[in-house]
Motif scaffolding. Structure first.
Motif, PDB file in Angstrom:
ATOM      1  N   LYS A  64       0.817  -1.217   0.000  1.00 50.25           N
ATOM      2  CA  LYS A  64       0.000   0.000   0.000  1.00 50.25           C
ATOM      3  C   LYS A  64       0.851   1.268   0.000  1.00 50.25           C
ATOM      4  O   LYS A  64       0.332   2.371  -0.065  1.00 50.25           O
ATOM      5  N   SER A  65       2.155   1.098   0.083  1.00 49.45           N
ATOM      6  CA  SER A  65       3.065   2.244   0.127  1.00 49.45           C
ATOM      7  C   SER A  65       3.520   2.627  -1.275  1.00 49.45           C
ATOM      8  O   SER A  65       3.549   1.804  -2.173  1.00 49.45           O
ATOM      9  N   VAL A  66       3.893   3.879  -1.409  1.00 51.54           N
ATOM     10  CA  VAL A  66       4.427   4.387  -2.672  1.00 51.54           C
ATOM     11  C   VAL A  66       5.851   4.862  -2.416  1.00 51.54           C
ATOM     12  O   VAL A  66       6.128   5.546  -1.439  1.00 51.54           O
ATOM     13  N   ARG A  67       6.744   4.484  -3.303  1.00 55.25           N
ATOM     14  CA  ARG A  67       8.124   4.948  -3.268  1.00 55.25           C
ATOM     15  C   ARG A  67       8.473   5.448  -4.661  1.00 55.25           C
ATOM     16  O   ARG A  67       7.798   5.150  -5.626  1.00 55.25           O
ATOM     17  N   PHE A  68       9.559   6.208  -4.734  1.00 57.89           N
ATOM     18  CA  PHE A  68      10.009   6.749  -6.010  1.00 57.89           C
ATOM     19  C   PHE A  68      11.461   6.374  -6.225  1.00 57.89           C
ATOM     20  O   PHE A  68      12.287   6.532  -5.324  1.00 57.89           O
ATOM     21  N   ASN A  69      11.760   5.886  -7.413  1.00 55.70           N
ATOM     22  CA  ASN A  69      13.119   5.530  -7.762  1.00 55.70           C
ATOM     23  C   ASN A  69      13.943   6.807  -7.812  1.00 55.70           C
ATOM     24  O   ASN A  69      13.707   7.690  -8.645  1.00 55.70           O
ATOM     25  N   ARG A  70      14.885   6.915  -6.899  1.00 50.40           N
ATOM     26  CA  ARG A  70      15.688   8.138  -6.754  1.00 50.40           C
ATOM     27  C   ARG A  70      16.408   8.506  -8.060  1.00 50.40           C
ATOM     28  O   ARG A  70      16.413   9.668  -8.463  1.00 50.40           O
ATOM     29  N   GLU A  71      17.002   7.535  -8.723  1.00 48.12           N
ATOM     30  CA  GLU A  71      17.760   7.800  -9.955  1.00 48.12           C
ATOM     31  C   GLU A  71      16.859   8.377 -11.045  1.00 48.12           C
ATOM     32  O   GLU A  71      17.219   9.348 -11.720  1.00 48.12           O
ATOM     33  N   ILE A  72      15.678   7.810 -11.202  1.00 51.35           N
ATOM     34  CA  ILE A  72      14.738   8.287 -12.223  1.00 51.35           C
ATOM     35  C   ILE A  72      14.264   9.703 -11.898  1.00 51.35           C
ATOM     36  O   ILE A  72      14.220  10.578 -12.764  1.00 51.35           O
ATOM     37  N   VAL A  73      13.942   9.935 -10.634  1.00 47.24           N
ATOM     38  CA  VAL A  73      13.469  11.266 -10.218  1.00 47.24           C
ATOM     39  C   VAL A  73      14.566  12.310 -10.400  1.00 47.24           C
ATOM     40  O   VAL A  73      14.316  13.402 -10.923  1.00 47.24           O
ATOM     41  N   MET A  74      15.785  11.991  -9.991  1.00 46.28           N
ATOM     42  CA  MET A  74      16.870  12.966 -10.108  1.00 46.28           C
ATOM     43  C   MET A  74      17.195  13.268 -11.570  1.00 46.28           C
ATOM     44  O   MET A  74      17.450  14.420 -11.922  1.00 46.28           O
ATOM     45  N   ASP A  75      17.139  12.261 -12.424  1.00 48.70           N
ATOM     46  CA  ASP A  75      17.346  12.473 -13.861  1.00 48.70           C
ATOM     47  C   ASP A  75      16.257  13.376 -14.423  1.00 48.70           C
ATOM     48  O   ASP A  75      16.532  14.304 -15.188  1.00 48.70           O
ATOM     49  N   TRP A  76      15.019  13.120 -14.024  1.00 49.37           N
ATOM     50  CA  TRP A  76      13.876  13.931 -14.448  1.00 49.37           C
ATOM     51  C   TRP A  76      14.056  15.385 -14.015  1.00 49.37           C
ATOM     52  O   TRP A  76      13.833  16.310 -14.806  1.00 49.37           O
ATOM     53  N   LEU A  77      14.501  15.587 -12.776  1.00 49.88           N
ATOM     54  CA  LEU A  77      14.712  16.952 -12.283  1.00 49.88           C
ATOM     55  C   LEU A  77      15.847  17.649 -13.039  1.00 49.88           C
ATOM     56  O   LEU A  77      15.744  18.838 -13.348  1.00 49.88           O
ATOM     57  N   GLN A  78      16.917  16.922 -13.331  1.00 43.86           N
ATOM     58  CA  GLN A  78      18.037  17.511 -14.066  1.00 43.86           C
ATOM     59  C   GLN A  78      17.633  17.931 -15.469  1.00 43.86           C
ATOM     60  O   GLN A  78      18.222  18.841 -16.039  1.00 43.86           O
ATOM     61  N   LYS A  79      16.620  17.274 -16.012  1.00 39.97           N
ATOM     62  CA  LYS A  79      16.102  17.624 -17.336  1.00 39.97           C
ATOM     63  C   LYS A  79      15.019  18.691 -17.258  1.00 39.97           C
ATOM     64  O   LYS A  79      14.344  18.958 -18.237  1.00 39.97           O
ATOM     65  N   GLY A  80      14.842  19.257 -16.081  1.00 41.22           N
ATOM     66  CA  GLY A  80      13.892  20.346 -15.911  1.00 41.22           C
ATOM     67  C   GLY A  80      12.487  19.896 -15.566  1.00 41.22           C
ATOM     68  O   GLY A  80      11.539  20.669 -15.685  1.00 41.22           O
ATOM     69  N   GLY A  81      12.331  18.654 -15.142  1.00 39.07           N
ATOM     70  CA  GLY A  81      11.012  18.160 -14.756  1.00 39.07           C
ATOM     71  C   GLY A  81      10.086  17.963 -15.938  1.00 39.07           C
ATOM     72  O   GLY A  81       8.869  18.099 -15.829  1.00 39.07           O
ATOM     73  N   VAL A  82      10.652  17.624 -17.078  1.00 41.19           N
ATOM     74  CA  VAL A  82       9.874  17.436 -18.298  1.00 41.19           C
ATOM     75  C   VAL A  82       9.783  15.953 -18.593  1.00 41.19           C
ATOM     76  O   VAL A  82      10.767  15.226 -18.542  1.00 41.19           O
ATOM     77  N   ASN A  83       8.558  15.489 -18.903  1.00 41.71           N
ATOM     78  CA  ASN A  83       8.362  14.090 -19.279  1.00 41.71           C
ATOM     79  C   ASN A  83       8.954  13.831 -20.649  1.00 41.71           C
ATOM     80  O   ASN A  83       9.000  14.710 -21.504  1.00 41.71           O
ATOM     81  N   ASN A  84       9.399  12.599 -20.872  1.00 42.05           N
ATOM     82  CA  ASN A  84       9.984  12.226 -22.165  1.00 42.05           C
ATOM     83  C   ASN A  84       9.019  12.414 -23.312  1.00 42.05           C
ATOM     84  O   ASN A  84       9.420  12.716 -24.424  1.00 42.05           O
ATOM     85  N   ASP A  85       7.722  12.228 -23.052  1.00 42.51           N
ATOM     86  CA  ASP A  85       6.726  12.336 -24.123  1.00 42.51           C
ATOM     87  C   ASP A  85       6.157  13.745 -24.264  1.00 42.51           C
ATOM     88  O   ASP A  85       5.284  13.994 -25.045  1.00 42.51           O
ATOM     89  N   SER A  86       6.724  14.692 -23.515  1.00 44.19           N
ATOM     90  CA  SER A  86       6.252  16.072 -23.552  1.00 44.19           C
ATOM     91  C   SER A  86       6.615  16.732 -24.877  1.00 44.19           C
ATOM     92  O   SER A  86       7.675  16.508 -25.429  1.00 44.19           O
ATOM     93  N   GLN A  87       5.748  17.572 -25.366  1.00 48.31           N
ATOM     94  CA  GLN A  87       5.981  18.286 -26.620  1.00 48.31           C
ATOM     95  C   GLN A  87       6.609  19.648 -26.384  1.00 48.31           C
ATOM     96  O   GLN A  87       6.846  20.382 -27.304  1.00 48.31           O
ATOM     97  N   ASN A  88       6.865  20.020 -25.127  1.00 50.23           N
ATOM     98  CA  ASN A  88       7.395  21.351 -24.806  1.00 50.23           C
ATOM     99  C   ASN A  88       8.849  21.464 -25.136  1.00 50.23           C
ATOM    100  O   ASN A  88       9.679  20.750 -24.968  1.00 50.23           O
TER     101      ASN A  88
END
Length: 63
Positions: free
Chosen positions: A39-63
């Protein structure tokens, strides 16, 4: 290995937002790396940090 994952509370503190907002954005797929453990939620630190380094943009984002 457990240090490779962030709790909702630690991720919320990192992002300076409420836990409720963190849950909401994760469910919407905006915050990547979400892992359900029972019932718990965790976040993969490596994935989150990579996402933040890319400016918090999803890979499928058109921005």
């Amino acid at each position: 290995m457990i240090k490779n994952f962030l709790t909702v509370r630690s991720l919320s503190n990192l992002l300076d937002m409420s836990e409720q907002t963190t849950y909401k954005l994760a469910r919407q797929g905006i915050i990547p790396g979400r892992v359900k453990v029972g019932k718990s939620v965790r976040f993969n630190r490596e994935i989150v940090m990579d996402w933040l380094q890319k400016g918090g943009v999803n890979n499928d984002s058109q921005n």
